[in-house]
Design a protein around this motif. Structure first.
Motif, PDB file in Angstrom:
ATOM      1  N   ARG A 174       0.826  -1.217   0.000  1.00 29.16           N
ATOM      2  CA  ARG A 174       0.000   0.000   0.000  1.00 29.16           C
ATOM      3  C   ARG A 174       0.854   1.257   0.000  1.00 29.16           C
ATOM      4  NH1 ARG A 174      -4.175  -0.085   4.615  1.00 29.16           N
ATOM      5  NH2 ARG A 174      -4.593   1.960   3.687  1.00 29.16           N
ATOM      6  N   LEU A 175       2.161   1.102   0.191  1.00 30.87           N
ATOM      7  CA  LEU A 175       3.050   2.269   0.181  1.00 30.87           C
ATOM      8  C   LEU A 175       3.706   2.424  -1.183  1.00 30.87           C
ATOM      9  CD1 LEU A 175       4.593   4.597   1.595  1.00 30.87           C
ATOM     10  CD2 LEU A 175       6.314   2.904   2.280  1.00 30.87           C
ATOM     11  N   GLU A 176       3.630   3.649  -1.703  1.00 34.45           N
ATOM     12  CA  GLU A 176       4.328   3.965  -2.949  1.00 34.45           C
ATOM     13  C   GLU A 176       5.287   5.105  -2.639  1.00 34.45           C
ATOM     14  OE1 GLU A 176       2.482   3.581  -6.949  1.00 34.45           O
ATOM     15  OE2 GLU A 176       2.281   5.739  -6.736  1.00 34.45           O
ATOM     16  N   VAL A 177       6.544   4.988  -3.088  1.00 36.76           N
ATOM     17  CA  VAL A 177       7.448   6.121  -2.908  1.00 36.76           C
ATOM     18  C   VAL A 177       7.653   6.792  -4.264  1.00 36.76           C
ATOM     19  CG1 VAL A 177       8.574   5.214  -0.835  1.00 36.76           C
ATOM     20  CG2 VAL A 177       9.556   4.709  -3.075  1.00 36.76           C
ATOM     21  N   GLU A 178       7.651   8.122  -4.245  1.00 34.28           N
ATOM     22  CA  GLU A 178       7.820   8.889  -5.479  1.00 34.28           C
ATOM     23  C   GLU A 178       9.217   9.473  -5.512  1.00 34.28           C
ATOM     24  OE1 GLU A 178       4.723  11.780  -6.052  1.00 34.28           O
ATOM     25  OE2 GLU A 178       3.126  10.277  -5.944  1.00 34.28           O
ATOM     26  N   GLY A 215       8.265  -4.969  -1.173  1.00 41.59           N
ATOM     27  CA  GLY A 215       6.882  -4.911  -1.645  1.00 41.59           C
ATOM     28  C   GLY A 215       6.406  -3.492  -1.899  1.00 41.59           C
ATOM     29  N   VAL A 216       7.289  -2.514  -1.573  1.00 44.01           N
ATOM     30  CA  VAL A 216       6.945  -1.104  -1.773  1.00 44.01           C
ATOM     31  C   VAL A 216       6.954  -0.786  -3.265  1.00 44.01           C
ATOM     32  CG1 VAL A 216       7.775   1.261  -1.337  1.00 44.01           C
ATOM     33  CG2 VAL A 216       7.889  -0.469   0.481  1.00 44.01           C
ATOM     34  N   ARG A 217       6.030   0.067  -3.695  1.00 45.98           N
ATOM     35  CA  ARG A 217       5.960   0.426  -5.102  1.00 45.98           C
ATOM     36  C   ARG A 217       6.759   1.705  -5.366  1.00 45.98           C
ATOM     37  NH1 ARG A 217       1.712  -1.352  -7.852  1.00 45.98           N
ATOM     38  NH2 ARG A 217       1.282   0.741  -8.590  1.00 45.98           N
ATOM     39  N   ILE A 218       7.331   1.811  -6.563  1.00 53.88           N
ATOM     40  CA  ILE A 218       8.197   2.950  -6.881  1.00 53.88           C
ATOM     41  C   ILE A 218       7.621   3.718  -8.075  1.00 53.88           C
ATOM     42  CG2 ILE A 218      10.579   3.684  -7.278  1.00 53.88           C
ATOM     43  CD1 ILE A 218      10.568   1.707  -4.997  1.00 53.88           C
ATOM     44  N   PHE A 225      10.060   0.782 -12.962  1.00 56.93           N
ATOM     45  CA  PHE A 225       9.145   1.620 -12.188  1.00 56.93           C
ATOM     46  C   PHE A 225       7.734   1.048 -12.230  1.00 56.93           C
ATOM     47  CE2 PHE A 225      12.643   4.509 -12.970  1.00 56.93           C
ATOM     48  CZ  PHE A 225      12.774   5.114 -11.737  1.00 56.93           C
ATOM     49  N   ASP A 226       7.009   1.213 -11.115  1.00 55.37           N
ATOM     50  CA  ASP A 226       5.628   0.726 -11.041  1.00 55.37           C
ATOM     51  C   ASP A 226       4.652   1.738 -11.601  1.00 55.37           C
ATOM     52  OD1 ASP A 226       5.904  -1.846  -9.435  1.00 55.37           O
ATOM     53  OD2 ASP A 226       7.013  -0.418  -8.198  1.00 55.37           O
TER      54      ASP A 226
END
Ligand code: C2E
Ligand code: MG
Ligand code: MG
Ligand code: MG
Length: 279
Positions: free
Chosen positions: A141-145, A169-172, A192-193
């Motif tokens: 559920r966490l995405e880092v920008e 599992g973090v999205r980028i 990149f996600d």
């Protein structure tokens, strides 16, 4: 005479520079107290599918300065990067955003901006891992920008960190896509996600035919690479309609909602009205 005037101008210019420098030092000094004195706030801006269905929020930092009022992030984040304070501030934003998202009844996504300085110093992977454990937020559920600035410094170190975050599992997400020098080349170095098309292209959609073509090209490239796209700064129905027609996946902008305290969006995150009234 010209020489004297010239010199005068130089002096004037220099004193203006001094003034600016003093002001920056002053702000930098105040920023150190901002964290302890609860002057920093996390605002949340909704991210939606093209039909308006909200699927997550981006956390955006705000500084309510005791005498200056709200100082824009574009002004104080560079200062915090300069003196390294962004490491501590960034960790605080991550913790606040994850704790908040973990309390939402609906499992919406939360996106947090990371500074290049957080990749260079500190132990970003351990910090994020620790915050996820502590708040109980599912890593997915966490995405880092990140912006290309993250990859410009120590490229190898940044890539290693991104891979480790992804392994958690973090999205980028690649932020401000299209504004840097080599956005394209970064697409081949990391999976990149998500790609966020910079607001400047969206706001010029109607005025500049080139912008529409650039947006189309970015969408077609991203789709060929199987990367979903978020359009930033969508303000009008005409922009939304264009993007929907071009099969853009998601949007963020004033059309959906401005950055606000989460209290303003409790219905969207699934909190019952009663909790809003009596919290
Ligand atoms: P960003 O990550 O690209 O964030 C999007 C910016 O666009 C936000 O500005 C948001 O308020 C603004 N925006 C969103 N929709 C619209 C729209 O429809 N119209 C217009 N005119 N603007 C829109 P904001 O909040 O001032 O933040 C500016 C930048 O500061 C961010 O750009 C990000 O780079 C940085 N920032 C904000 N919070 C943080 C943080 O916690 N950590 C770090 N490292 N940087 C942050
Ligand atoms: Mg962002
Ligand atoms: Mg952006
Ligand atoms: Mg930006």
């Amino acid at each position: 005479r010209a020489k004297r005037e010239g010199r005068g101008r130089v002096c004037f210019f220099e004193s203006e520079m001094d003034q600016e420098l003093r002001d920056r030092r002053l702000l930098q000094h105040d920023l150190r107290q901002a964290l302890e004195q609860n002057q920093l706030l996390v605002y949340f801006q909704p991210q939606a599918r093209m039909d308006g269905e909200v699927i997550g929020f981006e956390a955006l930092l705000r500084w309510n300065h005791p005498t200056r009022g709200f100082v824009p992030p574009d002004q104080f984040i560079p200062l915090a990067e300069e003196n390294g304070l962004i490491v501590e501030i960034g960790e605080w934003v991550l913790r606040e955003a994850c704790r908040e998202a973990a309390s939402w009844p609906r499992p919406l996504q939360v996106a947090v901006n990371l500074s290049p300085v957080q990749f260079q110093t500190g132990d970003l992977e351990r910090v994020i891992h620790q915050i996820l454990l502590e708040t109980g937020l599912s890593p997915t559920r966490l995405e880092v920008e990140i912006t290309e600035g993250v990859l410009i410094g120590d490229f190898t170190r940044a890539l290693t960190l991104l891979r480790r975050l992804k392994a958690l599992g973090v999205r980028i997400a690649m932020d401000d896509f299209g504004t840097g020098y080599s956005s394209l080349s970064y697409l081949q170095s990391f999976p990149f996600d998500k790609i966020k098309i910079d607001r400047s292209f969206i706001s010029n959609l109607e005025a500049k035919p080139q912008s529409a073509e650039i947006v189309r090209a970015v969408l077609s490239l991203a789709h060929a690479l199987n990367i979903p796209v978020v359009a930033e700064g969508v303000e009008t129905e005409a922009q939304r309609a264009f993007l929907a027609h071009e099969a853009c996946e998601e949007m963020q902008g004033y059309l959906v909602g401005r950055p606000e305290l989460i209290e303003r969006y409790l219905d969207l995150v699934g909190v019952a009205v009663e909790r809003r009234l009596y919290a």
